[in-house]
Scaffold this active site. Sequence first.
Site, mmCIF file in Angstrom:
data_model
loop_
_atom_site.group_PDB
_atom_site.id
_atom_site.type_symbol
_atom_site.label_atom_id
_atom_site.label_comp_id
_atom_site.label_asym_id
_atom_site.label_seq_id
_atom_site.Cartn_x
_atom_site.Cartn_y
_atom_site.Cartn_z
ATOM 1 N N ASP A 226 1.462 -1.194 -0.279
ATOM 2 C CA ASP A 226 -0.276 -0.293 -0.049
ATOM 3 C C ASP A 226 0.956 1.252 -0.281
ATOM 4 O OD1 ASP A 226 -1.928 2.128 0.647
ATOM 5 O OD2 ASP A 226 -3.323 0.895 1.987
ATOM 6 N N ARG A 287 -13.650 -5.181 -4.938
ATOM 7 C CA ARG A 287 -14.619 -4.770 -5.592
ATOM 8 C C ARG A 287 -13.678 -5.279 -6.581
ATOM 9 N NH1 ARG A 287 -17.004 -2.019 -1.861
ATOM 10 N NH2 ARG A 287 -17.225 -0.421 -2.311
ATOM 11 N N ASP A 311 -16.493 -12.721 -3.208
ATOM 12 C CA ASP A 311 -17.015 -11.594 -2.887
ATOM 13 C C ASP A 311 -18.154 -10.926 -3.616
ATOM 14 O OD1 ASP A 311 -19.486 -11.443 -0.538
ATOM 15 O OD2 ASP A 311 -18.561 -9.733 -0.804
ATOM 16 N N GLU A 316 -22.740 -6.462 -10.816
ATOM 17 C CA GLU A 316 -23.487 -7.340 -9.769
ATOM 18 C C GLU A 316 -25.075 -7.474 -9.734
ATOM 19 O OE1 GLU A 316 -21.679 -6.321 -6.247
ATOM 20 O OE2 GLU A 316 -20.082 -6.712 -6.362
ATOM 21 N N HIS A 335 -21.830 -10.534 -2.667
ATOM 22 C CA HIS A 335 -21.243 -9.562 -2.052
ATOM 23 C C HIS A 335 -21.785 -8.859 -0.322
ATOM 24 C CE1 HIS A 335 -20.133 -5.150 -2.659
ATOM 25 N NE2 HIS A 335 -20.303 -5.503 -1.879
ATOM 26 N N LEU A 336 -21.033 -10.637 0.055
ATOM 27 C CA LEU A 336 -21.640 -10.577 2.288
ATOM 28 C C LEU A 336 -20.765 -10.020 2.576
ATOM 29 C CD1 LEU A 336 -22.617 -14.403 1.575
ATOM 30 C CD2 LEU A 336 -24.413 -11.946 1.352
#
Length: 600
Positions: A226, A287, A311, A316, A335-336
Amino acid sequence: MATSTTSLNVPSLNPKLSSSLSISSTPQFSVSSLNFRTHGRGTRRFIVLATAGLDAKPTVLVAEKLGAAGLDLLKEFANVDCSYNLSPEELNTKISLCDALIVRSGTKVSREVFESSGGRLKVVGRAGVGIDNVDLAAATEHGCLVVNAPTANTVAAAEHGIALLAAMARNVAQADASVKAGKWLRNKYVGVSLVGKTLAVMGFGKVGTEVARRAKGLGMHVIAHDPYAPADRARAIGVELVTFDEAIATADFISLHMPLTPTTSKMLNDETFGKMKKGVRIVNVARGGVIDEEALVRALDSGIVAQAALDVFRKEPPSPESKLVQHENVIVTPHLGASTVEAQVEGVAIEIAEAVVGALKGELAATAVNAPMVPAEVLSELKPYVILAEKLGRLAVQLVTGGSGVKSVKVTYASARAPDDLDTRVLRAMITKGIIEPISSVFVNLVNADFTAKQRGVRITEERIVLDGSPEAPLESIQVQIANVESKFASAISDTGEIRVEGRVKDGVPHLTRVGSFEVDVSLEGSIILCRQVDQPGMIGKVGSILGQENVNVSFMSVGRIAPRKQAVMAIGVDDQPSKQSLQRIGEIPAIEEFVFLKL
């Protein structure tokens, strides 16, 4: 709530008299027109037509389902309109009646939404972490604050990432489907251990950090990439920060936690898959767009990627016929990431409701996405200096006269703290707000301050003076200078030719401590009268008597002088605005050479 003030010059009835009238408005008071009519020589009357009363509640549009706890908080302060599944056209129509909008990930808040709001929309709240469904550039240009709820679902998303990591490693989903189909294939679903394996966390923000903590507890070696992550935070939990190429080349498992931006879009593609260790396993709870899905299918088929647990998807819900979804080595969930009872019903709803209400009240938002990002504890410490900064800007610009306009502003901060320990972005924004609002019809806030200054050709530079001494207080003083302008109060011009005002915080209260070359000490509350006079006995009494006869309360009074019986500047803080007749009487005192009334 924050007050917007527009100053209007009023012609003097006396050569010594220079004053201003101020028209104030808040987001609850909408000025629809201003009409000026001349009545007699040198007088003006202003008429304000308002579309709403001062006590009107703001309206919050909740466009996607929000937990009851959050709705209850909103209803205590605002009118709440819960309208779900709006089409873009319906949203554009409804938004002009709303002061705030709350969405999740399913509603696109486009430039058209901000344009359709007609300037009324002040806050967009994203109930969650990601904000890629909100046009931040348009929000900033329209002065709309965007806040999110970055902490409430952090743990939920991290836990889901770890759940997918473990389920993928042990083939839980495939084995479950096999047993339910009547099969018993123990040899086919032999998994891999997590202990001793290297996990690369791509994106070391809040969720990435929590995933790293939990992975360390599972005995994994954790590295992270990062470019914005502080090294000390990584070291604190035993994580090594590495380059992007090093992370993907050495990892046995890769967990994605970066936002979707033009830079991160399809970050994992044919080229990057080719640099990975053969048999790598990938988890994505961030994402969908950060992975080139077609390239991932190719990497799975070739064996470069042994397994993937996803996920999120680029589109979507994904197509049921998607090769990626149907791939035998892929585990998928709808997408949980944030879908726990605690995160959905309580955490996110309360956090975003508190952020939106706070923003509507004019409070500084620690979760603001398109405003200066300053930690909550720093905002708390800077709060009185934020007030000081805006008032110094308002005071300085009211001293300007002539038609050249404000183009060059210099701000000087004096502090015993090291430059790295003093974040002045919020202060600069508030000085900009104070300078621009009184001479413009635009509403300026933390969001659009820099954009508005640039748009109007106002160049604001900052300078820091490092002082010796204890750094307990963040700032000793703030000085604002406006160059290349004339002043309606000549004594405000410094020896270098700029309008100069300086202030500091005393016992939590902002004070004006210098005007031009004169030292004063007056609280920046209410309004201020500045007088340049011949220093002689009885001056304070004469001015105080005139104000007292009109029942105008004097809160502070200070005199700064060059030498006894020479010139002096008297600063008088008043709670109420004196009448023009009283100001004229002050100006007629023989020893007073010039004065100005300034409304803060």
